[in-house]
Design an enzyme around this catalytic site. Structure first.
Site, short mmCIF file in Angstrom:
data_model
loop_
_atom_site.label_atom_id
_atom_site.label_comp_id
_atom_site.label_asym_id
_atom_site.label_seq_id
_atom_site.Cartn_x
_atom_site.Cartn_y
_atom_site.Cartn_z
N MET A 101 0.79 -1.32 0.01
CA MET A 101 -0.07 0.11 0.06
C MET A 101 0.77 1.21 0.15
O MET A 101 0.25 2.29 -0.05
CB MET A 101 -0.86 -0.15 1.26
CG MET A 101 -2.20 -1.10 0.90
SD MET A 101 -3.21 -0.91 2.33
CE MET A 101 -4.43 -1.59 1.60
N HIS A 103 2.35 1.80 -2.22
CA HIS A 103 2.62 2.45 -3.90
C HIS A 103 1.14 3.05 -4.24
O HIS A 103 0.10 2.64 -4.49
CB HIS A 103 2.68 1.17 -4.64
CG HIS A 103 3.91 0.57 -4.45
ND1 HIS A 103 5.06 1.12 -5.19
CD2 HIS A 103 4.69 -0.15 -3.40
CE1 HIS A 103 6.25 0.46 -4.56
NE2 HIS A 103 5.92 -0.10 -3.59
N ARG A 104 1.44 4.44 -4.41
CA ARG A 104 0.40 5.49 -4.47
C ARG A 104 -0.55 5.75 -5.53
O ARG A 104 -1.19 6.29 -5.79
CB ARG A 104 1.07 6.97 -3.89
CG ARG A 104 1.34 6.75 -2.37
CD ARG A 104 2.42 8.18 -2.20
NE ARG A 104 3.76 7.84 -2.77
CZ ARG A 104 4.74 8.59 -2.67
NH1 ARG A 104 4.43 9.74 -2.07
NH2 ARG A 104 5.80 8.41 -3.34
N ARG A 209 10.12 -4.03 -6.03
CA ARG A 209 9.81 -5.16 -4.98
C ARG A 209 10.27 -6.47 -5.48
O ARG A 209 9.78 -7.38 -4.90
CB ARG A 209 8.44 -4.88 -4.88
CG ARG A 209 7.77 -3.68 -4.26
CD ARG A 209 8.33 -3.34 -2.83
NE ARG A 209 7.65 -2.27 -2.25
CZ ARG A 209 8.10 -1.86 -1.09
NH1 ARG A 209 8.66 -2.44 -0.41
NH2 ARG A 209 7.19 -0.72 -0.64
C1 LIG Z 1 13.86 -1.79 -0.44
C2 LIG Z 1 13.00 -0.89 0.01
C3 LIG Z 1 13.06 -0.28 1.44
C4 LIG Z 1 12.23 0.61 1.74
N1 LIG Z 1 12.27 1.08 3.15
C5 LIG Z 1 11.45 2.04 3.48
C6 LIG Z 1 11.58 2.53 4.90
O1 LIG Z 1 12.61 2.06 5.41
N2 LIG Z 1 10.63 3.41 5.28
C7 LIG Z 1 9.61 3.84 4.44
O2 LIG Z 1 9.00 4.86 5.02
N3 LIG Z 1 9.40 3.57 3.11
C8 LIG Z 1 10.52 2.34 2.75
N4 LIG Z 1 10.27 2.08 1.44
C9 LIG Z 1 9.22 2.73 0.71
C10 LIG Z 1 9.63 3.64 -0.23
O3 LIG Z 1 10.20 4.70 0.28
C11 LIG Z 1 8.38 3.95 -1.23
O4 LIG Z 1 7.24 4.59 -0.40
C12 LIG Z 1 7.86 2.87 -1.98
O5 LIG Z 1 8.89 1.94 -2.71
C13 LIG Z 1 6.96 3.47 -3.08
O6 LIG Z 1 7.74 4.02 -4.14
P1 LIG Z 1 7.42 5.15 -4.94
O7 LIG Z 1 7.27 6.39 -4.02
O8 LIG Z 1 8.65 5.62 -5.94
O9 LIG Z 1 6.35 4.81 -5.88
P2 LIG Z 1 4.78 5.05 -5.87
O10 LIG Z 1 4.11 5.59 -4.40
O11 LIG Z 1 4.37 3.84 -6.47
O12 LIG Z 1 4.57 6.06 -6.92
C14 LIG Z 1 4.92 6.11 -8.27
C15 LIG Z 1 5.87 7.30 -8.79
O13 LIG Z 1 4.96 8.43 -8.69
C16 LIG Z 1 5.54 9.44 -8.39
N5 LIG Z 1 4.62 10.06 -7.13
C17 LIG Z 1 3.80 9.50 -6.43
N6 LIG Z 1 3.52 10.18 -5.25
C18 LIG Z 1 4.28 11.25 -5.48
C19 LIG Z 1 4.24 12.54 -4.74
N7 LIG Z 1 3.56 12.82 -3.50
N8 LIG Z 1 5.14 13.44 -5.02
C20 LIG Z 1 6.05 13.40 -6.23
N9 LIG Z 1 5.77 12.12 -7.00
C21 LIG Z 1 5.07 11.23 -6.60
C22 LIG Z 1 7.01 9.42 -8.06
O14 LIG Z 1 7.47 9.45 -9.29
C23 LIG Z 1 6.80 7.89 -7.81
O15 LIG Z 1 8.09 7.15 -8.16
C24 LIG Z 1 11.05 1.13 1.07
C25 LIG Z 1 10.98 0.41 -0.34
C26 LIG Z 1 11.73 -0.43 -0.61
C27 LIG Z 1 11.61 -0.74 -2.32
#
Ligand SMILES: Cc1cc2nc3c(=O)[nH]c(=O)nc-3n(C[C@H](O)[C@H](O)[C@H](O)COP(=O)(O)OP(=O)(O)OC[C@H]3O[C@@H](n4cnc5c(N)ncnc54)[C@H](O)[C@@H]3O)c2cc1C
Length: 255
Positions: A101, A103-104, A209
């Site tokens: 969740m 993944h926004r 992932r």
């Molecule tokens: C190996 C691993 C370790 C992690 N460890 C942690 C941790 O310790 N703590 C933690 O809190 N999270 C952690 N995460 C989660 C990580 O920080 C991201 O929240 C998660 O992977 C979703 O990725 P994302 O934000 O790129 O993609 P999504 O939320 O799927 O969004 C897709 C893309 O849309 C764009 N986007 C979406 N929302 C916005 C926005 N508000 N502003 C600007 N652009 C946006 C960006 O380009 C983003 O890449 C981890 C993830 C991984 C894979």
């Protein structure tokens, strides 16, 4: 510290898997329940820019489709990959649903612990799960457990799960609201969730992932969310084989 690497000879005692109070699961299920996803939809969405209305009725053949999809992926022209959807039903522990969740760009609906009584079903790792970590945050290396590790984990966890679930049901029987009683349940409790995404969002998810050393940006996800990703990727590659192949060719980076 260097952990001693041993053969995995441990097995979950069968008596713990059939406890009368709780059910222990090690699998994570991913079912494709609906979709509208094809390589042709990518080409038609891209072609509207130069062919207008004609794009909707065009099919220039597999060679053309493959070439255009590769071009779009290489140039990171991502919007044509958004005109489709895949809906999955996932059954996984809460800590894994929580990863999902994050993944926004996806849409979710999850089982409610306010509106229903949760089942006593809990996650434990199985024999295939690497149990020990070495190294620093961000650079962990996972190695097999030592003899007895798995039994200790399952026995300790199942005791906690059973006690937590007993407390949960006692609160419900005493008339406490489900939304309050649920606070005692662990994040290993199974939940079910409907998750819908488009191919562009799915590729972004898969890049983060799954652990693929050959990717342009290798990631190190927790194994349980990787199992979800692997289940989804199998369906994605079946429905959109040319898009999936181009995703692989260009380093598993979402366009
Ligand atoms: C190996 C691993 C370790 C992690 N460890 C942690 C941790 O310790 N703590 C933690 O809190 N999270 C952690 N995460 C989660 C990580 O920080 C991201 O929240 C998660 O992977 C979703 O990725 P994302 O934000 O790129 O993609 P999504 O939320 O799927 O969004 C897709 C893309 O849309 C764009 N986007 C979406 N929302 C916005 C926005 N508000 N502003 C600007 N652009 C946006 C960006 O380009 C983003 O890449 C981890 C993830 C991984 C894979």
């Amino acid at each position: 510290m260097t952990a001693q690497v041993t053969e995995k000879t441990t097995e979950i005692p069968s008596v713990l898997r059939t406890s009368p109070d709780i059910t222990l699961r090690s699998d994570i299920s991913v079912e494709l329940v609906d979709h509208n996803a094809s390589d042709l939809s990518v080409v038609r969405a891209a072609r509207v820019s130069t062919a207008g209305e004609r794009a909707q009725h065009e099919d220039k053949g597999a060679g053309y489709t493959e070439g255009l999809i590769k071009y779009l992926m290489r140039c990171r022209h991502g919007s044509p990959f958004e005109h489709n959807y895949l809906t999955f039903l996932i059954s996984a522990p809460i800590f894994t649903v929580r990863h999902l969740m994050r993944h926004r760009t996806w849409s979710f609906n999850e089982e409610s612990a306010r509106y229903r009584e949760l089942e006593p079903v809990f996650y434990v790792p199985d024999e295939s799960r690497l149990l020990r970590q070495e190294g620093k945050p961000g650079h962990y290396n996972y190695v097999p457990g030592r003899p007895g590790d798995l039994e200790d984990i399952v026995s300790g966890a199942s005791g906690v799960y059973a006690a937590a679930y007993r407390e949960y049901t006692q609160m419900l029987e005493a008339g406490i609201a489900r939304e309050i009683a649920r606070m005692v349940l662990p994040v290993a409790t199974y939940s079910s969730v409907y998750a819908t995404c488009n191919a562009r969002a799915l590729m972004h998810f898969l890049g983060l992932r799954t652990h693929r050393p050959d990717a342009a940006y290798p990631s190190s996800p927790q194994r349980e969310i990787e199992l979800v990703a692997e289940g989804m990727e199998a369906e994605f590659s079946r429905l959109m084989p040319l898009t999936h192949a181009a995703f692989e060719s260009y380093g598993r980076v979402s366009p």
